[in-house]
Design a protein around this motif. Structure first.
Motif, mmCIF file in Angstrom:
data_model
loop_
_atom_site.group_PDB
_atom_site.id
_atom_site.type_symbol
_atom_site.label_atom_id
_atom_site.label_comp_id
_atom_site.label_asym_id
_atom_site.label_seq_id
_atom_site.Cartn_x
_atom_site.Cartn_y
_atom_site.Cartn_z
ATOM 1 N N UNK A 141 0.622 -1.042 -0.274
ATOM 2 C CA UNK A 141 0.306 0.560 -0.095
ATOM 3 C C UNK A 141 0.903 1.509 0.069
ATOM 4 N N UNK A 142 1.789 1.709 1.030
ATOM 5 C CA UNK A 142 3.055 2.365 1.593
ATOM 6 C C UNK A 142 3.168 2.605 -0.049
ATOM 7 N N UNK A 143 4.014 1.430 -1.008
ATOM 8 C CA UNK A 143 4.651 1.905 -2.267
ATOM 9 C C UNK A 143 3.705 2.056 -3.511
ATOM 10 N N UNK A 144 2.508 1.692 -3.380
ATOM 11 C CA UNK A 144 1.905 2.360 -4.316
ATOM 12 C C UNK A 144 1.718 3.233 -4.161
ATOM 13 N N UNK A 145 1.684 4.478 -2.698
ATOM 14 C CA UNK A 145 1.377 5.318 -2.530
ATOM 15 C C UNK A 145 1.838 6.535 -3.307
ATOM 16 N N UNK A 146 3.981 6.237 -2.579
ATOM 17 C CA UNK A 146 5.305 6.584 -3.191
ATOM 18 C C UNK A 146 5.417 6.509 -4.429
ATOM 19 N N UNK A 147 4.816 5.758 -5.717
ATOM 20 C CA UNK A 147 5.409 5.907 -6.877
ATOM 21 C C UNK A 147 4.003 6.437 -7.324
ATOM 22 N N UNK A 148 2.159 6.611 -6.982
ATOM 23 C CA UNK A 148 1.870 7.682 -7.235
ATOM 24 C C UNK A 148 2.175 9.347 -6.963
ATOM 25 N N UNK A 149 2.882 9.472 -5.730
ATOM 26 C CA UNK A 149 2.908 10.861 -5.701
ATOM 27 C C UNK A 149 4.855 10.777 -6.261
ATOM 28 N N UNK A 150 5.068 10.184 -6.547
ATOM 29 C CA UNK A 150 6.554 10.602 -7.133
ATOM 30 C C UNK A 150 7.632 10.438 -5.877
ATOM 31 N N UNK A 151 7.668 9.893 -4.962
ATOM 32 C CA UNK A 151 8.101 9.872 -3.287
ATOM 33 C C UNK A 151 9.517 8.519 -3.355
ATOM 34 N N UNK A 152 10.968 8.452 -3.445
ATOM 35 C CA UNK A 152 11.518 7.008 -2.829
ATOM 36 C C UNK A 152 11.886 7.393 -1.410
ATOM 37 N N UNK A 153 11.649 6.181 -0.735
ATOM 38 C CA UNK A 153 11.614 6.016 0.543
ATOM 39 C C UNK A 153 12.398 4.120 0.722
ATOM 40 N N UNK A 154 12.909 4.766 2.129
ATOM 41 C CA UNK A 154 13.626 2.429 1.996
ATOM 42 C C UNK A 154 12.534 2.782 2.982
ATOM 43 N N UNK A 155 12.072 1.162 2.409
ATOM 44 C CA UNK A 155 11.386 0.887 3.624
ATOM 45 C C UNK A 155 11.631 -0.306 4.457
ATOM 46 N N UNK A 156 11.474 -0.351 6.244
ATOM 47 C CA UNK A 156 12.020 -1.104 6.657
ATOM 48 C C UNK A 156 11.022 -1.908 7.685
ATOM 49 N N UNK A 157 11.051 -3.800 7.242
ATOM 50 C CA UNK A 157 9.939 -4.610 7.731
ATOM 51 C C UNK A 157 10.399 -4.394 8.999
ATOM 52 N N UNK A 158 9.535 -4.566 10.249
ATOM 53 C CA UNK A 158 10.374 -4.126 11.662
ATOM 54 C C UNK A 158 8.929 -5.514 11.930
ATOM 55 N N UNK A 159 9.489 -6.324 13.219
ATOM 56 C CA UNK A 159 8.946 -7.262 14.079
ATOM 57 C C UNK A 159 8.134 -6.720 15.082
ATOM 58 N N UNK A 160 6.591 -6.917 15.389
ATOM 59 C CA UNK A 160 6.080 -6.064 17.017
ATOM 60 C C UNK A 160 6.131 -7.378 18.038
ATOM 61 N N UNK A 161 5.928 -6.719 18.953
ATOM 62 C CA UNK A 161 5.424 -8.271 20.125
ATOM 63 C C UNK A 161 4.262 -8.182 20.275
ATOM 64 N N UNK A 162 3.004 -9.137 21.061
ATOM 65 C CA UNK A 162 2.194 -9.166 21.799
ATOM 66 C C UNK A 162 1.203 -9.714 20.728
ATOM 67 N N UNK A 163 0.036 -9.867 21.535
ATOM 68 C CA UNK A 163 -1.031 -11.195 21.461
ATOM 69 C C UNK A 163 -1.743 -10.062 19.755
ATOM 70 N N UNK A 164 -1.577 -9.311 20.203
ATOM 71 C CA UNK A 164 -2.977 -8.066 19.076
ATOM 72 C C UNK A 164 -2.330 -8.031 17.760
#
Ligand SMILES: NC(=O)c1ccc[n+]([C@@H]2O[C@H](COP(=O)([O-])OP(=O)(O)OC[C@H]3O[C@@H](n4cnc5c(N)ncnc54)[C@H](OP(=O)(O)O)[C@@H]3O)[C@@H](O)[C@H]2O)c1
Length: 199
Positions: A141-164
């Protein structure tokens, strides 16, 4: 009576205030979130990241136990909210993205039409979820938005804890079946301008 007032906090109190104020017999139609009953909010981490789900479930219960005739519609995230989040995240030079999190964003117009239909109908309790047509990773979703608005960003996957987070990764925030209406790409494409989205 359509109850659509929401915010980042206080939604349970809003529901209580409303049901106290309404005349007996008033049909309340409430909008909640898909996964309200499937995303457990137990720890502080759960609450910090996903407390919204627990608040919506508690507000649903206030409505259901009010003695008033009621209908509750759970919706997935609106495209407009997804856009708001994407804009905020794109302000960062490097974007941390919770790994494995998927959404099924939906056109708010479709949700509004369904709410009107429910408000004009008989009280129906908890009705079938309303959701968008496609499940997509938050990174996509973020990549599609960045592409649409002509922006380049590095996306870093992040793991969270917790049951939710575990429940969300398992798809607890998604509808059982695909919905209809605009996809995220379609929504971005239909916006003639995305004000404030500067590369
Ligand atoms: N956005 C989503 O993806 C999504 C998904 C599922 C369900 N929902 C639910 O849908 C509802 C609307 O969401 P939204 O994204 O359109 O929210 P929104 O843009 O934040 O709008 C919420 C509205 O509620 C009003 N409000 C808040 N507290 C109020 C109060 N105490 N009394 C009267 N009005 C109050 C706000 O008024 P002010 O602007 O004056 O504060 C605002 O107009 C919320 O209940 C939300 O939980 C949203």
């Amino acid at each position: 009576m359509l109850h659509l007032a929401g915010g980042s906090s206080g939604d349970v109190d809003k529901a209580r205030t409303l049901v106290r104020a309404l005349a007996p017999g008033t049909h309340v139609v409430f909008i909640s979130v898909v996964g309200a009953d499937r995303v457990p909010v137990v720890s502080r981490t759960d609450r910090a990241m996903f407390g919204y789900f627990a608040d919506q479930l508690a507000a649903e219960r206030v409505i259901a136990e009010s003695g008033l005739p009621w209908t509750t519609l759970r919706a997935t995230q609106f495209h407009d909210l997804t856009l708001l989040v994407a804009r905020q995240m794109a302000k960062l030079p490097v974007i941390p993205v919770p790994a494995g999190v998927r959404f099924q964003p939906v056109d708010a117009g479709l949700v509004a039409a369904r709410l009107v239909e429910l408000a004009l109908g008989a009280p129906a309790g908890l009705v079938e979820d309303v959701a968008g047509p496609r499940v997509e990773g938050m990174d996509a979703l973020l990549r599609a938005y960045l592409k649409k608005t002509g922006q380049r960003r590095l996306l870093v996957p992040m793991r969270l804890g917790g049951r939710a987070y575990a429940a969300i990764r398992a798809g607890g925030n998604l509808a059982a079946s695909p919905g209809t209406g605009l996809t995220w790409d379609g929504f971005l494409g239909s916006a003639t301008a995305l004000p404030g989205d500067k590369p």
